[in-house]
Design a protein around this motif. Structure first.
Motif, mmCIF file in Angstrom:
data_model
loop_
_atom_site.group_PDB
_atom_site.id
_atom_site.type_symbol
_atom_site.label_atom_id
_atom_site.label_comp_id
_atom_site.label_asym_id
_atom_site.label_seq_id
_atom_site.Cartn_x
_atom_site.Cartn_y
_atom_site.Cartn_z
ATOM 1 N N PRO A 1 0.818 -1.213 0.000
ATOM 2 C CA PRO A 1 0.000 0.000 0.000
ATOM 3 C C PRO A 1 0.857 1.271 0.000
ATOM 4 O O PRO A 1 1.952 1.283 0.570
ATOM 5 N N HIS A 2 0.366 2.316 -0.662
ATOM 6 C CA HIS A 2 1.059 3.609 -0.675
ATOM 7 C C HIS A 2 0.061 4.743 -0.469
ATOM 8 O O HIS A 2 -0.973 4.774 -1.141
ATOM 9 N N PRO A 3 0.342 5.693 0.423
ATOM 10 C CA PRO A 3 -0.473 6.903 0.518
ATOM 11 C C PRO A 3 0.036 7.935 -0.482
ATOM 12 O O PRO A 3 1.190 8.342 -0.422
ATOM 13 N N HIS B 1 3.636 12.690 -4.336
ATOM 14 C CA HIS B 1 4.535 11.627 -3.880
ATOM 15 C C HIS B 1 3.848 10.657 -2.942
ATOM 16 O O HIS B 1 2.769 10.919 -2.422
ATOM 17 N N CYS B 2 4.530 9.543 -2.708
ATOM 18 C CA CYS B 2 4.098 8.608 -1.687
ATOM 19 C C CYS B 2 4.473 9.206 -0.338
ATOM 20 O O CYS B 2 5.580 9.714 -0.160
ATOM 21 N N HIS B 3 3.561 9.129 0.634
ATOM 22 C CA HIS B 3 3.862 9.719 1.946
ATOM 23 C C HIS B 3 4.494 8.732 2.928
ATOM 24 O O HIS B 3 4.665 9.041 4.102
ATOM 25 N N ILE B 4 4.846 7.545 2.447
ATOM 26 C CA ILE B 4 5.796 6.750 3.227
ATOM 27 C C ILE B 4 7.116 7.467 2.994
ATOM 28 O O ILE B 4 7.616 7.531 1.866
ATOM 29 N N LEU B 5 7.644 8.074 4.046
ATOM 30 C CA LEU B 5 8.715 9.053 3.820
ATOM 31 C C LEU B 5 9.978 8.428 3.246
ATOM 32 O O LEU B 5 10.702 9.079 2.495
ATOM 33 N N GLU B 6 10.219 7.162 3.572
ATOM 34 C CA GLU B 6 11.388 6.487 2.992
ATOM 35 C C GLU B 6 11.187 6.287 1.484
ATOM 36 O O GLU B 6 12.151 6.318 0.724
ATOM 37 N N HIS B 7 9.958 6.075 1.059
ATOM 38 C CA HIS B 7 9.690 5.975 -0.377
ATOM 39 C C HIS B 7 9.871 7.327 -1.055
ATOM 40 O O HIS B 7 10.473 7.428 -2.122
ATOM 41 N N GLU B 8 9.315 8.355 -0.421
ATOM 42 C CA GLU B 8 9.462 9.706 -0.972
ATOM 43 C C GLU B 8 10.945 10.016 -1.204
ATOM 44 O O GLU B 8 11.353 10.441 -2.283
ATOM 45 N N GLY C 1 12.734 8.363 -4.042
ATOM 46 C CA GLY C 1 12.430 8.771 -5.412
ATOM 47 C C GLY C 1 11.001 8.575 -5.862
ATOM 48 O O GLY C 1 10.670 8.812 -7.021
ATOM 49 N N MET C 2 10.112 8.142 -4.947
ATOM 50 C CA MET C 2 8.712 7.940 -5.319
ATOM 51 C C MET C 2 7.990 9.287 -5.249
ATOM 52 O O MET C 2 7.103 9.510 -4.427
ATOM 53 N N MET C 3 8.418 10.178 -6.141
ATOM 54 C CA MET C 3 7.930 11.563 -6.104
ATOM 55 C C MET C 3 8.122 12.173 -7.478
ATOM 56 O O MET C 3 9.057 11.820 -8.200
HETATM 57 CU CU CU Z 1 5.105 4.169 -1.042
#
Ligand code: CU
Ligand code: C2O
Ligand code: CU
Length: 473
Positions: free
Chosen positions: A393-395, A451-458, A461-463
């Protein structure tokens, strides 16, 4: 009253929850669970300028916090050691905020949920060097809501939030001020920031250690509310309003009361819900907010736990005061969402939340500060179709707007998603369509982010970046 399992688990706290390699000489342990009162973040009083502008100063600084018995933890905070004060404004106000960076590294503060131009938005392009300041001024023109502020530093958002940089940003409007709901801050209208942390045997925060932490996001086994581990709060036997922020880097919460009682969600990220939504379980992903009303009038002199049924943990002990109970009638109409009625001619865009082994991105790309991914026309309604083809899941969060969820997997959105939002959770395989419009300019020097609000994803590069400009440009 049947106690849930998480109550037992929650009370088990001891050094076993710390990431100790070996026994520590100085006896660092948790305080007894639910022995400390929750801290209510103070409301920062503005200085009113001659022109009527509300002026705030935010000092981003290093600090030390006593989370554990026996040692202090190095932390970051805003005007204090950990977390920051609440900024509270009214629709129609103009604010001027001065952010002073007292850290030894660059930072910047972003106003999550605020509809402000890109130049004021505090994105990664706005980095403030150590010892430097950034002053930004903008009008408040949006619905009442619980927003928040946190760093958005290029590749360091995750660690800087983890160290303690976050605070609430509450917007009131005519509707919220006259609504017949509890509104005494800290008394029956309680702000609650939920976060989790890992602590090592020296009481220091442990952030990402491996690619696994990047891919899964950093979650911890220490549960905090407003920066206090397993606190309690004393409330009157009546209906109270809880304003909840999931301020965790990566943890998803499922809020429940220990006796499975019903409560009512009245607001989401960016507005009231049209009607209160009755529920027993509230799921919030990182970055999302919700306001709930819960009736405690039957609990005079008793206690009740607010817990997380995903982790099976008790989070907050509510001690209900032994005083006269008050009955309360929840209003059945809260607001009307008149935004996004007309979608004819809406431009459509697609976003795919992409995960590959050791890699996260959006639409096959990773964040590049030198690339603008989308160009949006000012004031034009669009429909963004966001899909999550993988399992995790991603916010998904969008800057500079309040959007409306049109559909979830081609079905109507959930009852508690009928208000305006700025962050939407997509479980694996889900597709969500949102109607969105941007009322402010964000040029290529100060673009908005999605971006994804899982901060490690952000940070991995998930932004993506986008501009908003009138279409004659
Ligand atoms: Cu994510
Ligand atoms: Cu709360 Cu771009 O972030
Ligand atoms: Cu934001």
């Amino acid at each position: 009253m049947k106690r849930r399992n998480f109550v037992k688990l929650g009370l088990l706290g001891s050094c076993s929850t710390l990431l100790t390699a070996k026994p520590t000489p100085n006896q660092i342990t948790l305080f007894d669970a639910f022995s400390k009162p929750v801290a209510i973040p103070p409301i920062l009083e503005p200085i009113l300028s001659k022109e009527g502008i509300k002026e705030y100063t935010l000092n981003v600084q290093e600090g030390q916090s006593q989370f554990l018995k026996g040692a202090k933890t190095n932390t970051y905070g805003i005007n204090t050691d950990f977390l920051g004060p609440t900024i509270r404004v009214q629709k129609g106000d103009t604010v001027r905020i001065k952010v002073n960076n007292h850290l030894k590294e660059e930072t910047v503060l972003h106003w999550h949920g605020l509809k402000v131009p890109g130049i004021n938005d505090g994105g990664p392009n706005r980095a403030i060097e150590p010892t430097k300041s950034w002053t930004t001024k903008f009008p408040i023109n949006q619905r009442s809501s619980l927003c928040w502020y946190h760093p958005h530093t290029h590749k360091k958002t995750d660690i800087q939030v983890y160290m303690g940089l976050a605070g609430l940003f509450i917007i009131d409007d005519e509707e919220s001020l006259k609504a017949k709901i509890p509104k005494e801050y800290g008394i029956d209208d309680i702000p609650l920031i939920f976060q989790d942390r890992r602590l090592d045997g020296n009481a220091q925060f442990v952030h990402k250690q491996s690619m696994h932490d990047v891919m899964m996001g950093v979650t911890g086994n220490i549960f905090m509310v407003n920066g206090v581990i397993n606190p309690y709060i004393e409330l009157s036997p009546k209906t109270v309003r809880l304003r909840i922020l999931n301020g965790a880097n990566a943890r998803f919460y499922s809020f429940v009361f220990e006796d499975d009682r019903n409560f009512y969600q009245i607001a989401g990220d960016s507005s009231f819900l049209p009607n209160p939504v009755k529920m027993k379980q509230l799921i919030l992903s990182p970055g999302e907010r919700a306001e709930i009303l819960v009736d405690l009038s039957d609990l005079k002199g008793k206690t009740i736990m607010l817990g997380d049924s995903f982790a099976n943990k008790a989070l907050l002990l509510i001690k209900v005061k032994d005083e006269k109970s008050q009955r309360f009638q929840i209003p059945n109409k809260l607001t009307t969402i008149h935004e996004y009625q007309d979608l004819r001619g809406a431009k459509r865009r697609e976003f795919s939340l992409d995960v590959r082994p050791g890699w996260v991105g959006i639409n096959g790309k990773q964040m590049d500060m030198n690339r603008i991914d989308e160009k949006v026309t000012l004031g034009q309604t669009e429909v963004w179709r966001i899909k999550n083809p993988q399992n995790m899941p991603h916010p998904f969060h969008i800057h500079g707007c309040s959007f409306k969820i049109l559909s979830r997997n081609s079905m109507p959105s959930y009852a508690n998603e009928k208000g305006l939002k700025d962050t939407v959770l997509l479980y694996g395989g889900e597709t969500v369509e949102v109607a969105v419009k941007f009322d402010h300019i964000a040029n290529k020097n100060y673009p908005y982010m999605y971006h994804c609000h899982i901060l490690e994803h952000e940070d991995a590069g998930m932004m993506g970046q986008f501009t908003v400009e009138p279409d004659y440009i």
